[in-house]
Design a protein around this motif. Structure first.
Motif, PDB file in Angstrom:
ATOM      1  N   LEU A   7       0.828  -1.203   0.000  1.00  0.00           N
ATOM      2  CA  LEU A   7       0.000   0.000   0.000  1.00  0.00           C
ATOM      3  C   LEU A   7       0.866   1.258   0.000  1.00  0.00           C
ATOM      4  O   LEU A   7       0.590   2.215  -0.732  1.00  0.00           O
ATOM      5  CB  LEU A   7      -0.936  -0.004   1.209  1.00  0.00           C
ATOM      6  N   ILE A   8       1.927   1.237   0.777  1.00  0.00           N
ATOM      7  CA  ILE A   8       2.841   2.379   0.818  1.00  0.00           C
ATOM      8  C   ILE A   8       3.494   2.589  -0.539  1.00  0.00           C
ATOM      9  O   ILE A   8       3.652   3.726  -0.994  1.00  0.00           O
ATOM     10  CB  ILE A   8       3.902   2.183   1.923  1.00  0.00           C
ATOM     11  N   SER A   9       3.865   1.510  -1.222  1.00  0.00           N
ATOM     12  CA  SER A   9       4.512   1.666  -2.524  1.00  0.00           C
ATOM     13  C   SER A   9       3.532   2.206  -3.567  1.00  0.00           C
ATOM     14  O   SER A   9       3.925   2.981  -4.433  1.00  0.00           O
ATOM     15  CB  SER A   9       5.130   0.352  -2.990  1.00  0.00           C
ATOM     16  N   VAL A  10       2.251   1.844  -3.477  1.00  0.00           N
ATOM     17  CA  VAL A  10       1.256   2.385  -4.402  1.00  0.00           C
ATOM     18  C   VAL A  10       1.073   3.879  -4.167  1.00  0.00           C
ATOM     19  O   VAL A  10       1.066   4.674  -5.105  1.00  0.00           O
ATOM     20  CB  VAL A  10      -0.095   1.643  -4.244  1.00  0.00           C
ATOM     21  N   ALA A  13       4.119   5.743  -5.415  1.00  0.00           N
ATOM     22  CA  ALA A  13       4.139   5.825  -6.877  1.00  0.00           C
ATOM     23  C   ALA A  13       3.207   6.926  -7.365  1.00  0.00           C
ATOM     24  O   ALA A  13       3.563   7.707  -8.255  1.00  0.00           O
ATOM     25  CB  ALA A  13       3.751   4.492  -7.490  1.00  0.00           C
ATOM     26  N   ILE A  14       2.025   7.012  -6.779  1.00  0.00           N
ATOM     27  CA  ILE A  14       1.074   8.061  -7.173  1.00  0.00           C
ATOM     28  C   ILE A  14       1.638   9.436  -6.857  1.00  0.00           C
ATOM     29  O   ILE A  14       1.553  10.355  -7.678  1.00  0.00           O
ATOM     30  CB  ILE A  14      -0.278   7.827  -6.481  1.00  0.00           C
ATOM     31  N   ILE A  18       2.524  12.388  -9.627  1.00  0.00           N
ATOM     32  CA  ILE A  18       1.980  13.749  -9.507  1.00  0.00           C
ATOM     33  C   ILE A  18       3.111  14.770  -9.452  1.00  0.00           C
ATOM     34  O   ILE A  18       3.053  15.819 -10.098  1.00  0.00           O
ATOM     35  CB  ILE A  18       1.064  13.857  -8.277  1.00  0.00           C
ATOM     36  N   ALA A  19       4.163  14.462  -8.693  1.00  0.00           N
ATOM     37  CA  ALA A  19       5.308  15.371  -8.606  1.00  0.00           C
ATOM     38  C   ALA A  19       5.996  15.515  -9.958  1.00  0.00           C
ATOM     39  O   ALA A  19       6.466  16.607 -10.306  1.00  0.00           O
ATOM     40  CB  ALA A  19       6.288  14.876  -7.553  1.00  0.00           C
ATOM     41  N   ALA A  20       6.059  14.446 -10.728  1.00  0.00           N
ATOM     42  CA  ALA A  20       6.678  14.524 -12.055  1.00  0.00           C
ATOM     43  C   ALA A  20       5.863  15.408 -12.987  1.00  0.00           C
ATOM     44  O   ALA A  20       6.425  16.191 -13.762  1.00  0.00           O
ATOM     45  CB  ALA A  20       6.817  13.122 -12.647  1.00  0.00           C
ATOM     46  N   ALA A  38       8.799   6.606  -9.385  1.00  0.00           N
ATOM     47  CA  ALA A  38       7.475   6.000  -9.527  1.00  0.00           C
ATOM     48  C   ALA A  38       7.593   4.582 -10.080  1.00  0.00           C
ATOM     49  O   ALA A  38       6.916   3.664  -9.607  1.00  0.00           O
ATOM     50  CB  ALA A  38       6.600   6.861 -10.425  1.00  0.00           C
ATOM     51  N   LEU A  39       8.450   4.402 -11.064  1.00  0.00           N
ATOM     52  CA  LEU A  39       8.674   3.072 -11.628  1.00  0.00           C
ATOM     53  C   LEU A  39       9.221   2.120 -10.564  1.00  0.00           C
ATOM     54  O   LEU A  39       8.791   0.971 -10.458  1.00  0.00           O
ATOM     55  CB  LEU A  39       9.631   3.153 -12.816  1.00  0.00           C
TER      56      LEU A  39
END
Length: 53
Positions: A7-10, A13-14, A18-20, A38-39
């Motif tokens: 859950l933390i990795s999801v 990644a989000i 968003i930051a990108a 994110a990848l």
């Protein structure tokens, strides 16, 4: 425990995606770094998913 790590990795990644996008609109040079993070988060998600089987 592994469920929470997935859950933390999801969520991470989000946030990195968003930051990108924000960095792309601000024309900073952090876009590539954020997309790679994110990848990496998605890869960790799949590793944790495989471990939970």
């Amino acid at each position: 425990m592994l469920m929470y790590l997935g859950l933390i990795s999801v969520v991470a990644a989000i946030i990195f995606i968003i930051a990108a996008v924000i960095s792309a609109f601000r024309k900073t040079r952090k876009v590539k770094k954020m997309l790679l993070l994110a990848l990496g988060s998605f890869i960790l998600l799949f590793v944790f998913a495989l471990l939970m089987r």
